[in-house]
Scaffold this active site. Sequence first.
Site, PDB file in Angstrom:
ATOM      1  N   SER A 125       0.829  -1.208   0.000  1.00  0.00           N
ATOM      2  CA  SER A 125       0.000   0.000   0.000  1.00  0.00           C
ATOM      3  C   SER A 125       0.870   1.267   0.000  1.00  0.00           C
ATOM      4  O   SER A 125       1.671   1.455  -0.906  1.00  0.00           O
ATOM      5  CB  SER A 125      -0.967  -0.041   1.185  1.00  0.00           C
ATOM      6  OG  SER A 125      -2.014   0.887   1.011  1.00  0.00           O
ATOM      7  N   ASP A 168      -5.966  -3.470  -2.230  1.00  0.00           N
ATOM      8  CA  ASP A 168      -4.888  -3.052  -1.332  1.00  0.00           C
ATOM      9  C   ASP A 168      -4.109  -4.225  -0.732  1.00  0.00           C
ATOM     10  O   ASP A 168      -4.697  -5.177  -0.209  1.00  0.00           O
ATOM     11  CB  ASP A 168      -5.508  -2.216  -0.206  1.00  0.00           C
ATOM     12  CG  ASP A 168      -4.473  -1.475   0.605  1.00  0.00           C
ATOM     13  OD1 ASP A 168      -3.812  -2.129   1.435  1.00  0.00           O
ATOM     14  OD2 ASP A 168      -4.314  -0.259   0.404  1.00  0.00           O
TER      15      ASP A 168
END
Length: 313
Positions: free
Chosen positions: A73, A201
Amino acid sequence: MPRRITALITSVLLTATLVVVSPVAARSADTPTTQPTIGLALGSGGANGLAHIAILQVFDDLEIVPDRIIGSSIGAVIGGLYAAGLPAEAIRDIFDDVAGSPLDALSGLAASEVELTALMPFGRDDAGLLDSAGFLRFLASHTEVSSFDELRIPLEVVATDYWTGDSVIIDEGPLFPAIEASMAVPGLFLPAHRGEQLLIDGGISNPLPYDRLHGEVDWVIAVDVSGSRELENGEELGLSDMLFNSFKIMQQAIIRQSLRHRPPDLYLRPETRGVRLLHFNRIDEILRQAEPDAEQLRDRLKAWRAQPATPSP
């Protein structure tokens, strides 16, 4: 006469011994030595991840280059820029100059009293509030590197396969589409398509992916930026806080389990109190709070570097 013969024989034997030993001694002196290798795992955590910049600044100050980086991320965003050759100071400048980018809009959203329910396109087919393409173009404009094989430091980027829930490791091909997949926070950014995979993510499946470094490097450093869930005095807990803090709870549970199984050689957890997932506009405050961990890293790297080098095979 016998003594002279004995002395002559002794001299010949010594000469022969030196001839045999000298090349070996020379090879020992010339044997290359290597410093222990370092792997750096940069975790997921939204705006808290700006603390990664303070960590990377220590490497720059000491002129130490990590041998491998893996990011999830925001860790993939900052790790990708660093692996591309941008120093920590330049990365800080990028996040100082986000005005007009989608990231600036996120900071404004986080600072406002408007709840996500007023902005989320419920009932539409879109799987995210924002398209991250504009922000990725903004990042890409700061480097000429566009693919993994152009990076100065080997990099792995972690995303999550939406359909299987498995971590997906990307270490080849175009760089910024991989980063886009890794930062696709569900409900906030659109998921990324990669072949038949729908990627979201990386923090969903592996928010602190230092496990990938074990066996690959001598020293493993993990930077946990999952943050805290404490509210500042007078703040109220809104729907957006509940949504993003629930995401934090999940990440922190995964990290705790990983640490119990096999911890890294150095675990850093910058305490960025009062910072929410989207507070990218509070970079100065985040970096200031990360200083104690940066100093801990500085001391440890100096101690490691002072250790004797080990001969390479």
